[in-house]
Write a protein that holds these residues in place. Structure first.
Motif, PDB file in Angstrom:
ATOM      1  N   GLY B  78       0.852  -1.195   0.094  1.00  8.50           N
ATOM      2  CA  GLY B  78       0.020  -0.319  -0.015  1.00  8.50           C
ATOM      3  C   GLY B  78       0.837   1.228  -0.132  1.00  8.50           C
ATOM      4  N   PHE B  79       0.366   2.193  -0.702  1.00  5.82           N
ATOM      5  CA  PHE B  79       1.245   3.550  -0.521  1.00  5.82           C
ATOM      6  C   PHE B  79       0.486   4.865  -0.474  1.00  5.82           C
ATOM      7  CE2 PHE B  79       0.287   2.354  -4.701  1.00  5.82           C
ATOM      8  CZ  PHE B  79      -0.038   3.473  -5.422  1.00  5.82           C
ATOM      9  N   GLU B  80       1.052   5.590  -0.036  1.00  2.00           N
ATOM     10  CA  GLU B  80       0.378   7.154   0.023  1.00  2.00           C
ATOM     11  C   GLU B  80       1.505   7.891  -0.555  1.00  2.00           C
ATOM     12  OE1 GLU B  80      -2.760   7.698   0.905  1.00  2.00           O
ATOM     13  OE2 GLU B  80      -2.604   9.670   0.247  1.00  2.00           O
ATOM     14  N   ILE B  81       1.757   8.653  -1.851  1.00  2.00           N
ATOM     15  CA  ILE B  81       2.667   9.274  -2.062  1.00  2.00           C
ATOM     16  C   ILE B  81       2.368  10.742  -2.425  1.00  2.00           C
ATOM     17  CG2 ILE B  81       3.862   7.335  -2.766  1.00  2.00           C
ATOM     18  CD1 ILE B  81       2.717   8.159  -5.740  1.00  2.00           C
ATOM     19  N   THR B  82       3.119  11.532  -2.566  1.00  2.00           N
ATOM     20  CA  THR B  82       3.070  12.950  -3.073  1.00  2.00           C
ATOM     21  C   THR B  82       3.830  13.195  -4.374  1.00  2.00           C
ATOM     22  OG1 THR B  82       2.841  13.977  -0.888  1.00  2.00           O
ATOM     23  CG2 THR B  82       3.368  15.236  -2.686  1.00  2.00           C
ATOM     24  N   TYR B  83       3.078  13.268  -5.469  1.00  2.00           N
ATOM     25  CA  TYR B  83       3.953  13.287  -6.907  1.00  2.00           C
ATOM     26  C   TYR B  83       3.640  14.739  -7.481  1.00  2.00           C
ATOM     27  CZ  TYR B  83      -0.787  12.717  -8.454  1.00  2.00           C
ATOM     28  OH  TYR B  83      -2.189  12.713  -8.939  1.00  2.00           O
ATOM     29  N   GLU B  84       4.633  14.783  -8.185  1.00  2.00           N
ATOM     30  CA  GLU B  84       4.422  16.072  -9.094  1.00  2.00           C
ATOM     31  C   GLU B  84       3.459  15.661 -10.345  1.00  2.00           C
ATOM     32  OE1 GLU B  84       8.104  17.232 -10.974  1.00  2.00           O
ATOM     33  OE2 GLU B  84       9.136  17.338  -8.872  1.00  2.00           O
ATOM     34  N   CYS B  85       2.502  16.663 -10.620  1.00  2.00           N
ATOM     35  CA  CYS B  85       1.518  16.654 -11.553  1.00  2.00           C
ATOM     36  C   CYS B  85       1.731  16.137 -12.585  1.00  2.00           C
ATOM     37  CB  CYS B  85       0.565  17.518 -11.502  1.00  2.00           C
ATOM     38  SG  CYS B  85      -0.515  17.873 -10.036  1.00  2.00           S
ATOM     39  N   THR B  86       1.093  15.013 -13.427  1.00  2.00           N
ATOM     40  CA  THR B  86       1.218  14.685 -14.566  1.00  2.00           C
ATOM     41  C   THR B  86       2.562  13.650 -14.712  1.00  2.00           C
ATOM     42  OG1 THR B  86       2.660  16.356 -15.709  1.00  2.00           O
ATOM     43  CG2 THR B  86       0.564  16.817 -15.836  1.00  2.00           C
ATOM     44  N   THR B  87       2.948  13.161 -13.580  1.00  2.00           N
ATOM     45  CA  THR B  87       3.932  12.159 -13.553  1.00  2.00           C
ATOM     46  C   THR B  87       3.538  10.940 -12.838  1.00  2.00           C
ATOM     47  OG1 THR B  87       4.628  13.142 -11.629  1.00  2.00           O
ATOM     48  CG2 THR B  87       5.418  14.009 -13.682  1.00  2.00           C
ATOM     49  N   ILE B  88       2.470  10.474 -12.801  1.00  2.00           N
ATOM     50  CA  ILE B  88       1.942   9.371 -11.948  1.00  2.00           C
ATOM     51  C   ILE B  88       1.549   8.196 -12.820  1.00  2.00           C
ATOM     52  CG2 ILE B  88      -0.189   9.795 -11.245  1.00  2.00           C
ATOM     53  CD1 ILE B  88       0.636   8.549  -8.502  1.00  2.00           C
ATOM     54  N   CYS B  89       1.925   7.210 -12.696  1.00  2.00           N
ATOM     55  CA  CYS B  89       1.230   6.094 -13.537  1.00  2.00           C
ATOM     56  C   CYS B  89       1.275   4.602 -12.370  1.00  2.00           C
ATOM     57  CB  CYS B  89       1.997   5.779 -14.620  1.00  2.00           C
ATOM     58  SG  CYS B  89       1.392   4.407 -15.871  1.00  2.00           S
ATOM     59  N   TYR B  90      -0.056   4.397 -12.225  1.00  2.00           N
ATOM     60  CA  TYR B  90      -0.170   3.042 -11.412  1.00  2.00           C
ATOM     61  C   TYR B  90      -0.586   1.999 -12.195  1.00  2.00           C
ATOM     62  CZ  TYR B  90      -1.917   0.472  -7.735  1.00  2.00           C
ATOM     63  OH  TYR B  90      -2.177  -0.696  -6.622  1.00  2.00           O
ATOM     64  N   LEU B  91      -0.148   1.015 -12.589  1.00  2.00           N
ATOM     65  CA  LEU B  91      -0.587  -0.095 -13.445  1.00  2.00           C
ATOM     66  C   LEU B  91      -0.296  -1.524 -13.056  1.00  2.00           C
ATOM     67  CD1 LEU B  91       1.502  -0.779 -16.466  1.00  2.00           C
ATOM     68  CD2 LEU B  91       2.369   0.936 -14.710  1.00  2.00           C
ATOM     69  N   TYR B  92      -0.995  -2.127 -13.361  1.00  2.00           N
ATOM     70  CA  TYR B  92      -0.936  -3.858 -12.897  1.00  2.00           C
ATOM     71  C   TYR B  92      -0.297  -4.264 -14.323  1.00  2.00           C
ATOM     72  CZ  TYR B  92      -4.515  -2.661  -9.510  1.00  2.00           C
ATOM     73  OH  TYR B  92      -5.004  -2.067  -8.474  1.00  2.00           O
ATOM     74  N   GLY B  94       0.768  -8.476 -15.639  1.00  2.00           N
ATOM     75  CA  GLY B  94       1.028  -9.832 -15.495  1.00  2.00           C
ATOM     76  C   GLY B  94      -0.017 -10.474 -14.600  1.00  2.00           C
ATOM     77  N   GLY B  95      -1.162  -9.819 -14.340  1.00  2.00           N
ATOM     78  CA  GLY B  95      -2.033 -10.320 -13.597  1.00  2.00           C
ATOM     79  C   GLY B  95      -1.783 -10.245 -12.041  1.00  2.00           C
ATOM     80  N   ASN B  96      -0.484 -10.188 -11.636  1.00  2.00           N
ATOM     81  CA  ASN B  96      -0.260 -10.282 -10.108  1.00  2.00           C
ATOM     82  C   ASN B  96       0.832  -9.030  -9.776  1.00  2.00           C
ATOM     83  OD1 ASN B  96       1.832 -11.194 -11.456  1.00  2.00           O
ATOM     84  ND2 ASN B  96       2.120 -12.933 -10.067  1.00  2.00           N
ATOM     85  N   GLN B  97       1.162  -8.339 -10.548  1.00  3.03           N
ATOM     86  CA  GLN B  97       1.999  -7.157 -10.261  1.00  3.03           C
ATOM     87  C   GLN B  97       1.215  -6.068 -10.189  1.00  3.03           C
ATOM     88  OE1 GLN B  97       5.339  -8.327 -12.568  1.00  3.03           O
ATOM     89  NE2 GLN B  97       6.642  -8.338 -10.734  1.00  3.03           N
ATOM     90  N   ALA B  98       2.046  -5.169  -9.360  1.00  4.79           N
ATOM     91  CA  ALA B  98       1.322  -3.632  -9.286  1.00  4.79           C
ATOM     92  C   ALA B  98       2.592  -2.685  -9.677  1.00  4.79           C
ATOM     93  CB  ALA B  98       0.479  -3.109  -8.311  1.00  4.79           C
ATOM     94  N   ILE B  99       2.515  -1.939 -10.559  1.00  2.00           N
ATOM     95  CA  ILE B  99       3.777  -1.081 -10.611  1.00  2.00           C
ATOM     96  C   ILE B  99       3.373   0.309 -10.568  1.00  2.00           C
ATOM     97  CG2 ILE B  99       5.651  -0.176 -12.310  1.00  2.00           C
ATOM     98  CD1 ILE B  99       4.890  -3.060 -13.511  1.00  2.00           C
ATOM     99  N   CYS B 100       4.128   0.963  -9.405  1.00  2.00           N
ATOM    100  CA  CYS B 100       3.833   2.563  -9.596  1.00  2.00           C
ATOM    101  C   CYS B 100       5.012   3.359  -9.676  1.00  2.00           C
ATOM    102  CB  CYS B 100       3.173   2.623  -7.887  1.00  2.00           C
ATOM    103  SG  CYS B 100       2.780   4.597  -7.736  1.00  2.00           S
ATOM    104  N   ILE B 101       4.604   4.242 -10.727  1.00  2.00           N
ATOM    105  CA  ILE B 101       5.615   4.972 -11.236  1.00  2.00           C
ATOM    106  C   ILE B 101       5.478   6.579 -10.979  1.00  2.00           C
ATOM    107  CG2 ILE B 101       7.465   5.955 -13.260  1.00  2.00           C
ATOM    108  CD1 ILE B 101       6.336   2.983 -14.506  1.00  2.00           C
ATOM    109  N   TRP B 102       6.215   7.058 -10.115  1.00  5.61           N
ATOM    110  CA  TRP B 102       5.845   8.695 -10.079  1.00  5.61           C
ATOM    111  C   TRP B 102       7.309   9.556 -10.031  1.00  5.61           C
ATOM    112  CZ3 TRP B 102       6.250   5.468  -5.910  1.00  5.61           C
ATOM    113  CH2 TRP B 102       6.664   5.814  -4.686  1.00  5.61           C
ATOM    114  N   LYS B 103       7.085  10.928 -10.177  1.00  7.98           N
ATOM    115  CA  LYS B 103       8.436  11.596 -10.089  1.00  7.98           C
ATOM    116  C   LYS B 103       8.154  12.640  -8.806  1.00  7.98           C
ATOM    117  CE  LYS B 103      10.811  14.609 -12.776  1.00  7.98           C
ATOM    118  NZ  LYS B 103      11.034  15.525 -14.240  1.00  7.98           N
ATOM    119  N   CYS B 104       8.821  12.845  -8.064  1.00 11.02           N
ATOM    120  CA  CYS B 104       9.087  13.673  -7.171  1.00 11.02           C
ATOM    121  C   CYS B 104      10.478  14.228  -6.669  1.00 11.02           C
ATOM    122  CB  CYS B 104       8.218  13.209  -5.777  1.00 11.02           C
ATOM    123  SG  CYS B 104       7.898  14.491  -4.652  1.00 11.02           S
ATOM    124  N   SER B 105      10.721  15.056  -6.954  1.00 13.10           N
ATOM    125  CA  SER B 105      12.078  15.605  -6.726  1.00 13.10           C
ATOM    126  C   SER B 105      12.233  16.793  -5.685  1.00 13.10           C
ATOM    127  CB  SER B 105      13.087  16.233  -8.001  1.00 13.10           C
ATOM    128  OG  SER B 105      12.082  16.825  -8.752  1.00 13.10           O
TER     129      SER B 105
END
Lengths: 742, 105
Positions: B78-92, B94-105
């Protein structure tokens, strides 16, 4: 002593103030004073306040105790030598106090014994004077100081003595002698002193040989390096800091939980959605149609409901109107002028309803025409014939005699409507010609909000002048309806009603006899004659007649667009209407602004009949029920009805319909089935008039041939009449006689 | 007996989904496509090492779209993140993996 010093100080500071006052040329100085400052009288200010300084620090705790763990009891802490002051920085100096242990040790070791003797009192003295300065705030040297210093020196020397005695009790006398010697010459140089002292010592040493000679002579202890420090400080520029802060990029928060179950569910959901989309895609067209159908069903229902309500209201309105105009309706149906029986060959017109459309009160009725299909309906074109004060808008209205109060259909046009024609095949299509040269086709079936269905392109192919008459023509080869328009720019244009647009074809350009006029840039401009009316031959669709504003009547053919088939000077003023007889295709009537109505036969240059009505004749129409009856309306507000069979020279009915002072009659039209005519005036009113029985007498079949129908009888009647008129001697005679009559 | 016919029914219904499925994203179209492709590649390459997969995605994203991307690859978290707008992608994937990509510098 302290208060005295203070007073001195205050005096001095006042002196300074006075000095400052003397320097007031420098800058005017005003003393700022807080408002709530207390006022102190001068006497209080002058009062001396004593200030006693003591050496006891009141902050000191006299008997401070601390628990001593080793001894297991409270012990009195030793009093700190510096009181409550806390050393922040301790610098280990190279100078040491003479009476400290270390100095004593050094002295005991024999360093600088003599040097100390003379240096000691000096140092002490300086120290003391510094302390005094602090106390008195005044660096004034004291005149009485000399005695004191001496005393102190002696005292110091005495103090020194015990030390010396302690270490070297044997040489007791020598320093005691030396000390007074020094005191006598305090101003002498140190080194000299040292030397003297050294010499003195040596002498002393020599004097007390066996005791002193162990001590080496060392000059000074305090500062063994003779150096001085020099430093320069460069100018430090004042610093200034400038910063800016940018707006940080926008951020947002996002949180989610990734669990196998959630992932699985979401995949299932997405998969289901995809499957559904696939399903949707397959029967897309069918679905669409279905949806549309469903939608329209609802709409149809609504529309039906609205339509029914509208119909109900229309019926109600008509009922009310019929009740109001009940007597007129009765007259219209049943009343025939009984006086007709007694005046043979004369008739009358019974005015029935007047039709007005409130917004078109100032407009003129420019054209009026009964609907060919619905006998109670007529179309009215509202335009303006006052060309110096032209109206901005026009209107096309359809009135029913069932409802004289309000038009069944009305649509406002952008430009005054000059002429109209109702399509016989499709009686709800009305083409209109506008004042600005455009032609439009209106569909009366469409809702009232929608305007024209077709309109000519204002840029490409509209007329350059008023469209004076417009007539539906036969269908084209491809089946499109077409209509013809004649305009003041001298062109006759055929308009094909294509889907979505009108296609224009110029049939003929009316030439005039006027020679070309030189234009402004050397070109020669040909002048067209202005067409004012057009009439198609009932049987030969390619033959039509054109009346012009210079009174010419041209017979033209659609097949020849260069020349006229025939051309004649029919009138001397604009020809307003040419109308063919319903029963004989070679007979036509024309009317003109030269007050005359003429009856012509094709191929004959002279009119068969000519009637002068004493006013410009706006319209002439043959009656649809009789071959010899026609009606004309004039600008002085009268309607003339002629029956050539009854009277070849005079109208059988002349009736003033409107007041000739304010109104003019413009157009007249016979109802095809009912014995009524409608005529329009220049104030936007349409008058429906009933023809009295004398005006609509039918032919009685001769006894020999009872079975002949009315139409043949009418043709025979006209032929009989014509045969009388056609006789050459008669022909001119009619005209002459007519002229004589008037 | 009643369960037996149901079981094959479930088996037939059970479809293994392996396609990447975007759960939440506000990236631009171009960036999103890139991120999805990248995570697919990384997860296939390091199918049994999520850490390496995440590292690969992060480093490649950093190179392409500027630094300070953060990537989480895992199967349950589980996650709760702060990201820079227009830079988040949360996808599933292979049926069992969740990948969360975001940018925050």
């Amino acid at each position: 002593m302290a208060p005295k010093k203070q007073k001195d100080a205050t005096i001095k500071s006042r002196g300074n103030l006075v000095e400052d006052d003397n320097l007031d040329w420098l800058k005017p100085r005003t003393l700022l004073k807080p408002e709530d400052q207390e006022d102190v009288p001068e006497a209080d200010l002058e009062e001396e306040v004593g200030r006693i300084l003591t050496t006891i620090n009141p902050q000191w705790v006299a008997d401070q105790v601390a628990y001593h763990y080793g001894q297991g009891k409270f012990v009195v802490t030793p009093r700190p030598t510096f009181g409550k002051a806390y050393p922040l920085y301790i610098y280990q100096g190279t100078a040491i106090r003479k009476d400290s242990d270390e100095a004593k040790a050094q002295i005991a070791a024999g360093y600088g014994m003599v040097g100390f003797d003379d240096a000691g009192p000096k140092r002490a003295k300086v120290k003391k004077s510094a302390a005094e300065e602090e106390e008195e705030e005044e660096p004034e040297p004291e005149p009485a100081g000399g005695d004191e210093t001496k005393a102190e020196e002696e005292q110091a020397a005495e103090e020194e003595k015990p030390e010396g005695e302690a270490e070297a009790p044997a040489e007791d006398q020598a320093p005691a002698e030396a000390a007074p010697a020094e005191g006598e010459a305090p101003a002498a140089d140190e080194e000299e002193e040292g030397k003297e002292e050294g010499e003195g010592k040596k002498e002393d040493g020599a004097f007390l040989d066996e005791i002193i000679d162990i001590k080496p002579r060392i000059k000074k202890l305090a500062n063994q390096f003779n150096f001085c420090e020099r430093a320069a400080l460069t100018y430090n520029y004042p610093r200034r800091s400038v910063d800016t802060q940018t707006v940080p990029p926008p951020r947002a928060n996002f949180g989610a939980t990734a669990l196998q179950c959630i992932i699985f569910d979401y995949y299932q959901e997405d998969y289901a959605r995809k499957m559904k989309e696939k399903e949707d895609e397959r029967p897309k067209r069918l679905r669409k149609k279905k949806a549309k159908h469903v939608k329209t069903e609802q709409q149809i229902h609504d529309e039906k409901l609205a339509q029914r309500i509208r119909e109900a209201w229309a019926i109600l309105e008509r009922l009310v109107n019929q009740n109001i105009y009940d007597d007129i309706a009765q007259d219209y149906r049943y009343w025939d002028d009984p006086s007709d029986e007694f005046r043979e060959g004369m008739g009358s017109l019974l005015p029935l309803w007047k039709f007005q459309f409130e917004p078109m009160r100032c407009h003129a009725v420019c054209d009026v025409q009964w609907n060919p299909h619905y006998q109670d309906l007529f179309a009215v074109a509202y335009g303006s014939l006052d060309f110096t004060n032209q109206q901005k808008i026009g209107c096309l209205c359809l009135y029913s005699i069932k409802n004289p109060a309000y038009p069944e259909y009305s649509v406002i046009t952008e430009s005054p409507v000059i002429c109209l024609d109702v399509y016989k095949e499709i009686p709800y299509l009305v083409c209109v010609g506008l004042y600005d040269g455009n032609v439009c086709v209106y569909n009366a079936q469409l809702s009232l909000e929608s305007s024209y269905q077709y309109k000519s392109d204002s840029v490409r192919d509209k007329h350059c002048n008023i469209v004076w008459e417009i007539r539906w023509g036969p269908r084209l080869i491809d089946g499109e309806p077409s209509f013809f328009s004649i305009s003041g720019d001298g062109r006759v244009v055929q308009w094909a009603v294509m889907p979505g647009e009108l296609q224009a074809t110029t049939i003929i350009t009316l030439t005039s006899n006027v020679p070309p006029i030189p234009g402004p840039d050397g070109t020669m401009l040909t002048v067209n004659s202005c067409g004012s009316c057009v009439c198609f031959h009932p049987d030969k669709p390619e033959i039509f007649m054109v009346g012009t504003e210079d009174g010419m009547i041209h017979t033209c053919s659609l097949k020849y667009n260069r020349n006229y088939v025939r051309s004649m000077q029919g009138h001397h003023m604009p020809v307003y209407r040419i109308n063919y007889n319903y029963f004989n295709n070679s007979i036509y009537a024309s009317c003109s602004g030269d007050w005359r109505v003429k009856i012509w036969e094709d191929g004959r240059d002279e009119p068969l009949f000519m009637f002068e009505l004493g006013s410009p004749v706006g319209d002439v129409k043959w009656a649809p029920y009789s071959s010899t009856v026609f009606a004309a309306c004039t600008a002085d507000g009268k309607v003339y009805v002629f029956d050539l069979n009854v009277d070849k020279y005079r109208p059988i009915c002349v009736q003033a319909v409107v007041s000739k002072k304010t109104k003019k009659l413009t157009r007249v039209d016979f109802n095809v089935k009912l014995p009524v005519i409608v005529c329009g005036d220049t104030k936007g009113t349409c008058h429906v008039l009933k023809l009295s029985p004398n005006l609509r007498v039918m032919c009685k079949p001769p006894k020999k041939a009872q079975g002949i129908d009315q139409r043949t009888l009418q043709i025979l009647k006209l032929d009989k009449l014509l045969s009388l008129v056609r006789d050459p001697p008669f022909q001119t005679g009619v005209v002459d006689e007519k002229f004589d009559d008037d | 007996m009643a369960e037996e016919p149901a079981a094959p029914g479930i088996v037939t219904e059970k479809v293994v989904h392996t396609y990447p499925l975007i759960r939440h994203s506000d990236m631009s179209e171009e960036m999103r496509v890139e991120a999805v492709e990248l995570s697919v590649t990384a997860c296939e390459k390091f199918s049994n090492n999520n850490e390496l997969a995440a590292r690969m995605v992060k480093e490649t994203m950093d190179k392409k779209f500027g630094p300070a991307f953060h990537v989480v690859v895992g199967e349950s978290y589980g996650f709760e993140i702060t990201y820079e707008c227009t830079t988040i992608c949360y996808l599933y994937f292979g049926g069992n993996q969740a990948i969360c990509i975001w940018k925050c510098s």
